[in-house]
Design an enzyme around this catalytic site. Structure first.
Site, PDB file in Angstrom:
ATOM      1  CD  GLU A 119      -2.844  -1.134  -0.061  1.00 27.73           C
ATOM      2  OE1 GLU A 119      -3.104  -0.054  -0.610  1.00 27.73           O
ATOM      3  OE2 GLU A 119      -3.260  -2.234  -0.475  1.00 27.73           O
ATOM      4  CG  ASP A 209      -3.623  -2.436  -6.878  1.00 27.05           C
ATOM      5  OD1 ASP A 209      -2.474  -2.447  -6.412  1.00 27.05           O
ATOM      6  OD2 ASP A 209      -4.606  -1.956  -6.272  1.00 27.05           O
TER       7      ASP A 209
END
Length: 714
Positions: A119, A209
């Site tokens: 993250e 992602d």
């Protein structure tokens, strides 16, 4: 240009999700790279996903092996179970990175030098941790570098940072490209790259992602069926001013511009998600008011703020720290297979998804919370074998108040002064926390839902699937009118939470009220009192509440006895309710049966029965049986509790827990008292730890054939 694709699925996710996302996103992306040998890239697969692919999609592993062999891709390391590194003990962070590095090397014959930072959560001490784990470089958002004082035109370089003299190279990933790819035409991305090139950028990094390439709503049609990805890779290969490179290439051939020290934080969306709804609005207003040039200088909240926002996340995190510390001490002299298995389970419980919530976070998903607790308790089961059962007062969750913690050889019970409730009841055999619950609370995203519904701009059904805008730019929902379902709780949900109603007055809710906690001489009993003139009892002169929570059978029994006292001059008539919340996996689990008196129901079907002396809960999904004996008999009502939350697919209601409320109508005469009692007994079915995964042998890379296009999935 460095293309970095990050692929991850949490260890406790459903196998169907692994399969579907692989089919729609991961496999087609790898196949597209295979068809375009001129395009280089860096790929990261988290440990759970890599394990699943090796067991279920050896074709994808084979393609990756070929891509590594011909030097087209590099594979990145990272924490094995994808922990946020600032949220786990240093020893575990280093151990997890080394474990994934070894795993990648064993499968593909390549030892990663770079790592994906979960993250992109950064704090200044991380360089020394990464260096200790053998990592030379990582990638952050360009926002991180702007917070350190750089200008936007300075983010076309790499930089070096350090902690305690131990260096790491950091690459700025373009936030603008994250919003362009793959949601805008390929020409928009090429235009942005051309402008960056003209402005003097030597290196541009796209890092995001892999799920965006087929698994997000609307992207499978756009990216694969409509040929966006093919066009993108072809455009990169044909542009005379672009050379694709791996991060390793950039690390080897491009010297860093200079040394830099980056303040703590994550990407901008994460910063907003880490705040409560009101603070998140203020943050966004401040950024908007300052404008694009200065917005990055607004102080970004740390990822750790999720522990303040969600007490349930904090409790799981601090529980994890207890197990980690005890396991570290045990492993000094014990390197047995059991201890190594406990280490794997601890690491699994450190996976980031369950500790936070945004569009991607998973604290709202019961199956992920359940997996985290199950992993922790499988580890603790080993540690408990040599334990002397005992209770203690201890501020384990670091909220300024002592909790009462009892841990035996079969289970553990945690009592909190807020609401005088049991907030955790662990059964080691079934590796289950019976009170794995989540309170409903306001989220900033709820305001987005209300506004979109009011404006008629919520996308539902096929409209949501066809929309190609980013999940950050469109409001999707699984059903209409979801804002009407928004309800909020005053405190986290536990066992034995109190409320009462005097005559026909308004209910007095004591869930958020702080009781006085006093451990008794008998080490397994704790007393909690709420005495007049407590503000919450002021409207009922003379009323005092004492509750004794007793724990027995090495943690397999826990009950409460209430003493409602009247110190006033007039009789008190009231309805007193004790509510208990149980964490079940879902409302549609047919084999999870609740027996109330003589009637049976399931978690999703509310029921109300009078004069009940016993409630039985049999959970096949979480492997436990719980019996609640009620004295005197009471009115019992059960109902499912749902929360409204947002995810990649849009807003939806998600089952959180089963509420069992027991209500007595009582009259208390002056200078008298009434006793009410609930005795709980739990039994867990033994759930064996998973067999340790053996280290995979290095695969022999296969030679690419001329039939490359046939490798495309679907």
């Amino acid at each position: 240009m460095a293309l970095v694709f990050h692929q991850h699925q949490p260890a406790g996710n459903f196998p169907s999700v692994f399969s579907e996302v692989t089919e729609r996103a991961y496999a087609p992306l790898v196949a597209a790279l295979y068809r375009h040998p001129e395009v280089k890239a860096s790929l990261h697969f988290s440990g759970p996903l890599l394990d699943w692919l090796e067991a279920n999609r050896p074709d994808v592993i084979g393609d990756l092996s070929d891509l590594v062999r011909r030097g087209q891709i590099e594979l990145l390391s990272g924490g094995y179970y994808e922990p946020v590194l600032v949220g786990v003990p240093r020893r575990d962070g280093v151990g997890q990175i080394r474990a994934l590095t070894d795993r990648v090397h064993a499968i593909f014959g390549q030892r990663p030098l770079g790592a994906w930072l979960t993250e992109r959560v950064w704090e200044p001490h991380l360089p020394s941790l990464l260096a200790e784990a053998g990592i030379a470089y990582t990638v952050l958002d360009d926002e991180h570098f702007l917070r350190a004082g750089l200008k936007k035109d300075e983010t076309g370089e790499s930089y070096i940072t350090e902690d305690q003299g131990l260096p790491v190279i950091v690459f700025p990933g373009s936030m603008k490209l994250r919003y362009l790819i793959p949601f805008r035409d390929v020409s928009a991305t090429i235009k942005e790259l051309r402008e960056r090139h003209a402005a003097g950028a030597r290196l541009v990094v796209y890092a995001d992602d892999g799920e965006k390439f087929g698994a997000w709503p609307g992207t499978y049609q756009r990216v694969h069926k409509d040929g966006w990805l093919e066009q993108f890779f072809s455009a990169l290969a044909q542009a005379d001013f672009i050379q694709t490179a791996t991060l390793e290439d950039a690390w080897i051939f491009q010297k860093p511009a200079r040394r830099i020290y980056i303040p703590g934080g994550a990407y901008p969306e994460m910063s907003a998600w880490a705040l409560d709804a009101a603070a998140a609005r203020r943050l966004q207003q401040a950024r908007h008011k300052l404008g694009e040039e200065l917005e990055s200088l607004v102080t970004a909240p740390l990822w750790r703020n999720f522990f303040a926002k969600y007490p349930e996340s904090n409790a799981l995190h601090k529980r994890m720290l207890i197990v980690s510390e005890e396991l570290a001490r045990r492993s000094i002299l014990d390197s047995s297979m059991e201890v190594r298995q406990a280490q794997q389970n601890l690491w699994r419980a450190q996976g980031n998804d369950v500790y936070w919530h945004g569009v991607f976070g998973g604290i709202y998903f019961p199956h992920l919370r359940s997996d985290a607790y199950a992993s922790l308790l499988k580890a603790e089961r080993i540690l408990s074998e040599r334990r002397v059962a005992a209770g203690e007062s201890r501020d384990y969750d670091v909220d300024g108040y002592d909790e009462y913690i009892f841990r035996g050889n079969a289970g553990a019970v945690f009592v909190h002064v807020q609401g005088g409730a049991i907030i955790e009841w662990d059964i080691y055999a079934s590796a289950t926390n019976l009170v794995d619950t989540l309170a409903r609370r306001p989220e900033a995203e709820h305001e987005d839902l209300r506004r979109a519904e009011k404006a008629g701009k919520v996308l539902v059904g096929k409209a949501a699937e066809k929309e190609t805008k980013s999940i950050h730019e469109a409001v999707r929902a699984k059903e209409r009118g979801m804002s009407k379902l928004l309800e909020y709780d005053p405190a986290r949900r536990g066992l034995f939470q109190d409320s009462f109603t005097v005559r026909k007055g308004e209910p007095v809710n004591l869930h958020a009220v702080y009781y006085t906690l006093t451990p008794q001489r008998e080490a397994r009993t704790v007393s909690l009192t709420l005495e007049p003139p407590a503000r919450t009892l002021a409207a009922t002169p003379g009323l005092g509440i004492r509750k004794d929570i007793r724990i027995a059978d090495e943690g397999l029994a826990a009950g409460v006895r209430y003493r409602l006292r009247n110190d006033g001059d007039e009789s008190i008539e009231l309805s007193f309710t004790s509510a208990s919340n149980l964490g079940l996996l879902g409302e549609h689990e047919a084999l999870d049966v609740i027996t109330v008196g003589t009637r049976k129901t399931t978690a999703g079907k509310p029921i109300e029965v009078r004069n009940v002396a016993e409630v039985q809960v049999h959970s096949e999904s979480k492997h436990f049986d719980l019996t609640l004996a009620i004295d005197p008999p009471a009115l019992v009502a059960t109902k499912p509790i749902y929360a409204v939350t947002n995810s990649e697919s849009g807003f939806e209601r998600i089952y959180q827990q089963l509420e069992i409320a027991m209500t007595w109508n009582v009259t208390i005469e002056p200078d008298s008292h009434v006793d009410l009692e609930i005795r709980g007994t739990a039994l867990g079915q033994m759930v064996e730890p998973e067999v340790m995964r053996p280290t995979a042998r290095r695969r022999k890379a296969t030679t690419p054939t001329g039939e490359t296009p046939a490798r495309q999935r679907r």
